[in-house]
Structures are given as structure tokens and as C-alpha cells.
Motif scaffolding. Structure first.
Motif, PDB file in Angstrom:
ATOM      1  N   LEU A  83       3.874  -1.041 -14.178  1.00  0.00           N
ATOM      2  CA  LEU A  83       3.499   0.113 -13.361  1.00  0.00           C
ATOM      3  C   LEU A  83       1.997   0.359 -13.392  1.00  0.00           C
ATOM      4  N   LEU A  84       1.364   0.001 -14.512  1.00  0.00           N
ATOM      5  CA  LEU A  84      -0.076   0.174 -14.618  1.00  0.00           C
ATOM      6  C   LEU A  84      -0.801  -0.716 -13.612  1.00  0.00           C
ATOM      7  N   ALA A  85      -0.374  -1.995 -13.530  1.00  0.00           N
ATOM      8  CA  ALA A  85      -0.972  -2.900 -12.558  1.00  0.00           C
ATOM      9  C   ALA A  85      -0.693  -2.426 -11.134  1.00  0.00           C
ATOM     10  N   SER A  86       0.495  -1.894 -10.920  1.00  0.00           N
ATOM     11  CA  SER A  86       0.848  -1.405  -9.585  1.00  0.00           C
ATOM     12  C   SER A  86      -0.010  -0.205  -9.193  1.00  0.00           C
ATOM     13  N   SER A  87      -0.348   0.629 -10.174  1.00  0.00           N
ATOM     14  CA  SER A  87      -1.180   1.798  -9.873  1.00  0.00           C
ATOM     15  C   SER A  87      -2.570   1.380  -9.409  1.00  0.00           C
ATOM     16  N   VAL A  88      -3.090   0.279  -9.943  1.00  0.00           N
ATOM     17  CA  VAL A  88      -4.383  -0.239  -9.498  1.00  0.00           C
ATOM     18  C   VAL A  88      -4.299  -0.666  -8.038  1.00  0.00           C
ATOM     19  N   ILE A  89      -3.222  -1.355  -7.670  1.00  0.00           N
ATOM     20  CA  ILE A  89      -3.025  -1.781  -6.281  1.00  0.00           C
ATOM     21  C   ILE A  89      -2.943  -0.569  -5.362  1.00  0.00           C
ATOM     22  N   ALA A  90      -2.255   0.495  -5.854  1.00  0.00           N
ATOM     23  CA  ALA A  90      -2.109   1.705  -5.034  1.00  0.00           C
ATOM     24  C   ALA A  90      -3.460   2.335  -4.729  1.00  0.00           C
ATOM     25  N   ILE A  91      -4.370   2.286  -5.720  1.00  0.00           N
ATOM     26  CA  ILE A  91      -5.706   2.871  -5.514  1.00  0.00           C
ATOM     27  C   ILE A  91      -6.435   2.167  -4.366  1.00  0.00           C
ATOM     28  N   PHE A  92      -6.235   0.850  -4.275  1.00  0.00           N
ATOM     29  CA  PHE A  92      -6.937   0.068  -3.258  1.00  0.00           C
ATOM     30  C   PHE A  92      -6.034  -0.239  -2.055  1.00  0.00           C
ATOM     31  N   GLY A  93      -5.007   0.596  -1.864  1.00  0.00           N
ATOM     32  CA  GLY A  93      -4.076   0.352  -0.763  1.00  0.00           C
ATOM     33  C   GLY A  93      -4.765   0.288   0.588  1.00  0.00           C
ATOM     34  N   GLY A  94      -5.726   1.200   0.839  1.00  0.00           N
ATOM     35  CA  GLY A  94      -6.440   1.209   2.111  1.00  0.00           C
ATOM     36  C   GLY A  94      -7.245  -0.045   2.329  1.00  0.00           C
ATOM     37  N   ALA A  95      -7.870  -0.553   1.262  1.00  0.00           N
ATOM     38  CA  ALA A  95      -8.673  -1.770   1.373  1.00  0.00           C
ATOM     39  C   ALA A  95      -7.786  -2.971   1.710  1.00  0.00           C
ATOM     40  N   ILE A  96      -6.618  -3.032   1.100  1.00  0.00           N
ATOM     41  CA  ILE A  96      -5.709  -4.161   1.364  1.00  0.00           C
ATOM     42  C   ILE A  96      -5.246  -4.141   2.810  1.00  0.00           C
ATOM     43  N   GLU A  97      -5.019  -2.951   3.361  1.00  0.00           N
ATOM     44  CA  GLU A  97      -4.586  -2.842   4.760  1.00  0.00           C
ATOM     45  C   GLU A  97      -5.649  -3.363   5.721  1.00  0.00           C
ATOM     46  N   GLN A  98      -6.928  -3.250   5.333  1.00  0.00           N
ATOM     47  CA  GLN A  98      -8.014  -3.686   6.203  1.00  0.00           C
ATOM     48  C   GLN A  98      -8.170  -5.201   6.219  1.00  0.00           C
TER      49      GLN A  98
ATOM     50  N   VAL B 199     -10.688  -5.980 -10.830  1.00  0.00           N
ATOM     51  CA  VAL B 199     -11.940  -6.688 -10.579  1.00  0.00           C
ATOM     52  C   VAL B 199     -11.961  -7.274  -9.174  1.00  0.00           C
ATOM     53  N   PHE B 200     -10.869  -7.918  -8.763  1.00  0.00           N
ATOM     54  CA  PHE B 200     -10.830  -8.557  -7.448  1.00  0.00           C
ATOM     55  C   PHE B 200     -10.991  -7.528  -6.326  1.00  0.00           C
ATOM     56  N   LEU B 201     -10.173  -6.484  -6.352  1.00  0.00           N
ATOM     57  CA  LEU B 201     -10.230  -5.470  -5.301  1.00  0.00           C
ATOM     58  C   LEU B 201     -11.513  -4.636  -5.408  1.00  0.00           C
ATOM     59  N   GLY B 202     -11.965  -4.385  -6.644  1.00  0.00           N
ATOM     60  CA  GLY B 202     -13.213  -3.635  -6.825  1.00  0.00           C
ATOM     61  C   GLY B 202     -14.408  -4.389  -6.267  1.00  0.00           C
ATOM     62  N   PHE B 203     -14.472  -5.703  -6.522  1.00  0.00           N
ATOM     63  CA  PHE B 203     -15.560  -6.522  -5.988  1.00  0.00           C
ATOM     64  C   PHE B 203     -15.499  -6.564  -4.454  1.00  0.00           C
ATOM     65  N   ALA B 204     -14.272  -6.609  -3.923  1.00  0.00           N
ATOM     66  CA  ALA B 204     -14.123  -6.663  -2.458  1.00  0.00           C
ATOM     67  C   ALA B 204     -14.712  -5.396  -1.821  1.00  0.00           C
ATOM     68  N   VAL B 205     -14.471  -4.255  -2.462  1.00  0.00           N
ATOM     69  CA  VAL B 205     -15.018  -2.997  -1.955  1.00  0.00           C
ATOM     70  C   VAL B 205     -16.533  -2.933  -2.186  1.00  0.00           C
ATOM     71  N   ALA B 206     -16.974  -3.309  -3.388  1.00  0.00           N
ATOM     72  CA  ALA B 206     -18.384  -3.240  -3.719  1.00  0.00           C
ATOM     73  C   ALA B 206     -19.250  -4.164  -2.859  1.00  0.00           C
ATOM     74  N   SER B 207     -18.684  -5.296  -2.452  1.00  0.00           N
ATOM     75  CA  SER B 207     -19.435  -6.258  -1.621  1.00  0.00           C
ATOM     76  C   SER B 207     -19.501  -5.857  -0.153  1.00  0.00           C
ATOM     77  N   GLY B 208     -18.741  -4.840   0.206  1.00  0.00           N
ATOM     78  CA  GLY B 208     -18.728  -4.406   1.591  1.00  0.00           C
ATOM     79  C   GLY B 208     -17.730  -5.107   2.472  1.00  0.00           C
ATOM     80  N   LEU B 209     -16.916  -5.966   1.906  1.00  0.00           N
ATOM     81  CA  LEU B 209     -15.889  -6.651   2.707  1.00  0.00           C
ATOM     82  C   LEU B 209     -14.921  -5.656   3.315  1.00  0.00           C
ATOM     83  N   VAL B 210     -14.552  -4.653   2.510  1.00  0.00           N
ATOM     84  CA  VAL B 210     -13.628  -3.611   2.973  1.00  0.00           C
ATOM     85  C   VAL B 210     -14.086  -2.289   2.383  1.00  0.00           C
ATOM     86  N   GLY B 211     -13.534  -1.230   2.903  1.00  0.00           N
ATOM     87  CA  GLY B 211     -13.805   0.084   2.345  1.00  0.00           C
ATOM     88  C   GLY B 211     -12.536   0.689   1.794  1.00  0.00           C
ATOM     89  N   LEU B 212     -12.705   1.699   0.983  1.00  0.00           N
ATOM     90  CA  LEU B 212     -11.520   2.358   0.409  1.00  0.00           C
ATOM     91  C   LEU B 212     -10.830   3.244   1.435  1.00  0.00           C
TER      92      LEU B 212
END
Length: 471
Positions: free
Chosen positions: A316-331, A458-471
Motif C-alpha cells: 500500500l505504501l508503494a501504491s500511495s506513491v503512485i496515487a500522488i503522481f496519478g495526474g502525471a501518469i495520465e499525461q 524517483v522515476f515519477l519525481g524525476f519525470a515531473v522535475a524534468s518537465g516531461l509532465v506536471g502534477l
């Protein structure tokens, strides 16, 4: 030139018996013949077919048949269910068979065994059954077994044999040989003779080969080996096995708290312990309990489901991380496609390091003295592995998705996650060990939680930090 004496015994002939296949298993057709005779209640035919079996093969037969057929098989074999057969049986199967045996008969069988084998059988009985069997034993055997049962499970006191040969050092080799030949009460199987002082403390030992090749007039004190590896009676059996391995022992004296000789442990006992401990660590890493195919389903269910539930909580802890970046994954769908790769590679890297660490702890190769050095080694190894995988995954991602930035993001995430996995794979088992907990018990669950959580973060955080996607 070495002279070889060939000795044929029934036990030697067993290994090329017609009822065994090339893997030393009971031939399927032969097994079917026994089963057919058993189901049609042809007890004499069952007895005839099984009579040539070695005790270990009879034990295998009981383990391979359905539990409902074990009672009829025991009835058909009658006297073939010997002390040696019980000693060879899987403990769960033995419980079924022992329920069919009266206390007086079981006492007779255990009385024929070495004391360590008798203890292994009696310790698994219910308290009422233990008392009934012990009441039927000779006073000397009963006292020895009750004494063994007073020690912790998996300790030297439980696994040692009380049957040994101990003599004073003033004897000559000739006097010792005469003593061994004339004393009918001595144990018949031993590899060395222990030399003791007047207070029965071991001061040396003589191997049988030395005794047989030394002139009769030589005193034992002049030929005995004074350096010994003595085993404290309360030492854990895993530590005993490590001493046997380290010092290449065939047998070793067991001493009580006052240093007196009270028993002996032999290499055949250690082989069973090594197999038991190795299997236990492997199965605990997977949360599979005893992992015995003869274990009752209810016990297997209880031992496995609790770790699956624990795994569910950590997941559930790993799933909560995915939930935080749910908007970025949709993009960017590519993120969802690549996430399992990050988690899988990180998990495998952590499992590799964890398996090596648990083994090193079990073998006393990873200690407080060298922990820093081993962590440094695993860090360098993680850097090499992480760099290699990062380059491969990064280049592949950039080519497949036509996005160099995405390739750089997953490469960086993969490198960091593999390094973290290397640390987690060694730190988690070490922490368990320092807390006096079995490092194999739940390490895999925590290592997986760390690699999954850090990998996604790290993967989703870097994706947001690099500007590939937004939260």
C-alpha cells in the motif's frame, strides 16, 4: 599400492535394488503394484513387495502415499515399521504413523534407537503421550530422554547422543582394546574414544584408526589428540554445524556448564541440521513457512497467509506513491508502461544482495568487524550493475519512445533504485540480525517495499522535475 577390501551388506545391495529407479526413487510401476495390493487388502502381497526395502525407502513409501492409506500400510507391514523407519520419516508423516502405535510398542521402538533419534520422536508427542511412552521405557533410557527434553529445542543438548566411549588417560592402547571387546554394554557405533580426567572432563580423544595402528604398550596419554573442539550443551544447533564445517569434524564432545563430558555429536546429525537450516532460511525468505509438502494444509495456510497480509500492507505504501503522481501518469502513458520495469529490476537487485547477505550471516561470514567493508563492496557492485542497466534501459527507452529526456529520466531512476536496492539488501538483514531476529524471516517483504517505493518515487519525481509532465 592400496589394498581394498570389498564388503557386501544388505544395505549396500539396496542401492541397485530393482524397486529403485536411476534417481534412487521407488519405481512408479513398483509403487503402483504396492498401492493396488494395499487397496485390495492383500496384506501379504504388500509385505512381500516391501520386505526388500531399506528403512529409508519404507519411510519414503509412507511419505508418498495418501494419508488415508498410511494406517492400512502400517497394518500390512507390521514388524517392518522398525525404529530405523521411524527415525527416517518426515516428522509430519511420522505423527500420523505414531498415532497408530501403542505407547508400549513405541517405547520399545525408541528404546532401540540412539538417544538423539529417540528424543527427536518423543519431543513431537503431546504431553500426555510423552508421559505414556516415557513410563514404558527403562529407567536409564527415560532419565536420558527427560534430561534431553529439558534443554531448548535446536540446542546441542537436544541433538547429542548420550552413547559414547570415555576412558582415563592412564590406560594403554592394549587395555583400551580389551575393554572395548569385553564390555558388552558399550555403544556399538562410534568413531573416536574420549579421554577424560577423574572429574570426567574431556582432555583429549583418540580416533579408532590410531588405536588400531598403535602398539599395545603405548599409553593413551602419549597418542591422544589434546586439542579438541568442545560443544557447550546449550549451543544452538546452527552454531554447532558451523563449527563442524569450520574445523572439518567427524564428531565432537558435548560438555555441560561445569565442563564435564555429557554427550557427543556426530557428522551424520550435522548433515540433517545443515539441510534443515538451509531449507528453513530459503523458505523464510519467501514466507512459505516450513514448506513441507506433508505439512497439514491448515498449518501451511496460517504460515503463508500472514506474510501475504504483511506484504499487502507494505504494498500500500508503494501504491500511495503512485496515487500522488496519478495526474502525471495520465499525461504520459509511457510512464505507466515503464514503471513495472523500474520496480522489477530494483526488486531483483535487492533480492540478489539480500540472499547473499542472509547466507553470509548464517555462515558467520558477515560480522560486526567486516560489515562496513561488505557494504562498500555491495555499493561498488550496485554502481556497476546500476550503470549497466541504466545505459541499456535509457537508450532503449529513448529509441522506442523517441524521447531522449524520458530515456534519461528512467536511466537515472534505475541507477538510483539499484543502488538503494543494494543497500537495502544488506542493511535490512543486518538490522534483523543485530536485533537478534532471524534475518531471513521477513527481509524480503521490507526490501521489496523499499525498492518499489523508492523506484516509483524517483522515476515519477524525476519525470515531473524534468518537465516531461506536471502534477
Amino acid at each position: 599400492m592400496t589394498d581394498t577390501i570389498n564388503i557386501s551388506t544388505d544395505e549396500n545391495l539396496n542401492y541397485d535394488a530393482e524397486y529403485l529407479d536411476e534417481d534412487n526413487h521407488i519405481e512408479p510401476e513398483y509403487f503402483s503394484s504396492i498401492l493396488d495390493a494395499l487397496e485390495t487388502r492383500q496384506d501379504e502381497e504388500v509385505y512381500r513387495l516391501v520386505q526388500p526395502f531399506h528403512a529409508a525407502d519404507i519411510a519414503d513409501l509412507f511419505e508418498q502415499i495418501e494419508s488415508d492409506n498410511r494406517a492400512p500400510l502400517a497394518d500390512a507391514l507390521s514388524d517392518l515399521v522398525s525404529a530405523d523407519v521411524l527415525a527416517e520419516m518426515n516428522e509430519h508423516v511420522r505423527e500420523d504413523v505414531i498415532e497408530l502405535i501403542q505407547p508400549a510398542q513405541l517405547a520399545d521402538l525408541t528404546g532401540q534407537m540412539e538417544s538423539d533419534d529417540a528424543v527427536a520422536i518423543i519431543e513431537d508427542l503431546e504431553l500426555a503421550d510423552q508421559a505414556a511412552v516415557l513410563a514404558q521405557l527403562d529407567p536409564e533410557d527415560r532419565a536420558a530422554i527427560e534430561n534431553a527434553l529439558s534443554f531448548p529445542e535446536e540446542s546441542a543438548g537436544r541433538i547429542m547422543q548420550r552413547e559414547l566411549v570415555a576412558v582415563p588417560e592412564h590406560l594403554t592402547v592394549g587395555q583400551l582394546i580389551d575393554y572395548l571387546r569385553e564390555n558388552e554394554d558399550l555403544t556399538t557405533e562410534f568413531w573416536e574414544v574420549f579421554i577424560v580426567d577423574p572429574s570426567h572432563k574431556p582432555i583429549g580423544s583418540c580416533q579408532l584408526s590410531w588405536i588400531l595402528r598403535t602398539p599395545r604398550n603405548i599409553q593413551l596419554g602419549d597418542v591422544m589428540m589434546r586439542e579438541q573442539t568442545l560443544i557447550p550443551i546449550d549451543m544452538d544447533q546452527e552454531e554447532v554445524a558451523l563449527r563442524f564445517q569450520k574445523y572439518a569434524l567427524i564428531s565432537a564432545a558435548v560438555i555441560d556448564s561445569e565442563g564435564r563430558l555429557v554427550g557427543v555429536i556426530t557428522a551424520d546429525d550435522i548433515i540433517d541440521i545443515i539441510e534443515e537450516e538451509a531449507s528453513e532460511d530459503i523458505l523464510r525468505l519467501s514466507g512459505a513457512g516450513d514448506g513441507d509438502i506433508n505439512e497439514p494444509i491448515r498449518e501451511s495456510y496460517i504460515s503463508r497467509v500472514r506474510w501475504l497480509i504483511a506484504n499487502l500492507v507494505t504494498a500500500l505504501l508503494a501504491s500511495s506513491v503512485i496515487a500522488i503522481f496519478g495526474g502525471a501518469i495520465e499525461q504520459m502513458v509511457a510512464l505507466a508502461v515503464l514503471m513495472p520495469i523500474v520496480a522489477s529490476i530494483g526488486g531483483n537487485a535487492g533480492t540478489q544482495t539480500m540472499a547473499v547477505s542472509v547466507r553470509a550471516l548464517a555462515m558467520n561470514e558477515l560480522t560486526q568487524s567486516n560489515t562496513k567493508r561488505i557494504i562498500g563492496r555491495e555499493f561498488r557492485l550496485a554502481m556497476l550493475n546500476g550503470g549497466t542497466i541504466a545505459i541499456l534501459v535509457g537508450c532503449g527507452t529513448a529509441i522506442i519512445f523517441g524521447n531522449a529526456m524520458l530515456g534519461g529520466v528512467i536511466a537515472a531512476a534505475m541507477l538510483i533504485n539499484i543502488i538503494v536496492a543494494g543497500f537495502a539488501g544488506i542493511i535490512v538483514p543486518v538490522i534483523f540480525d543485530r536485533l537478534d531476529q532471524d534475518p531471513a524471516l521477513a527481509s524480503s517483504i521490507f526490501v521489496t517495499m523499499i525498492t518499489d517505493t523508492i523506484g516509483f518515487l524517483v522515476f515519477l519525481g524525476f519525470a515531473v522535475a524534468s518537465g516531461l509532465v506536471g502534477l
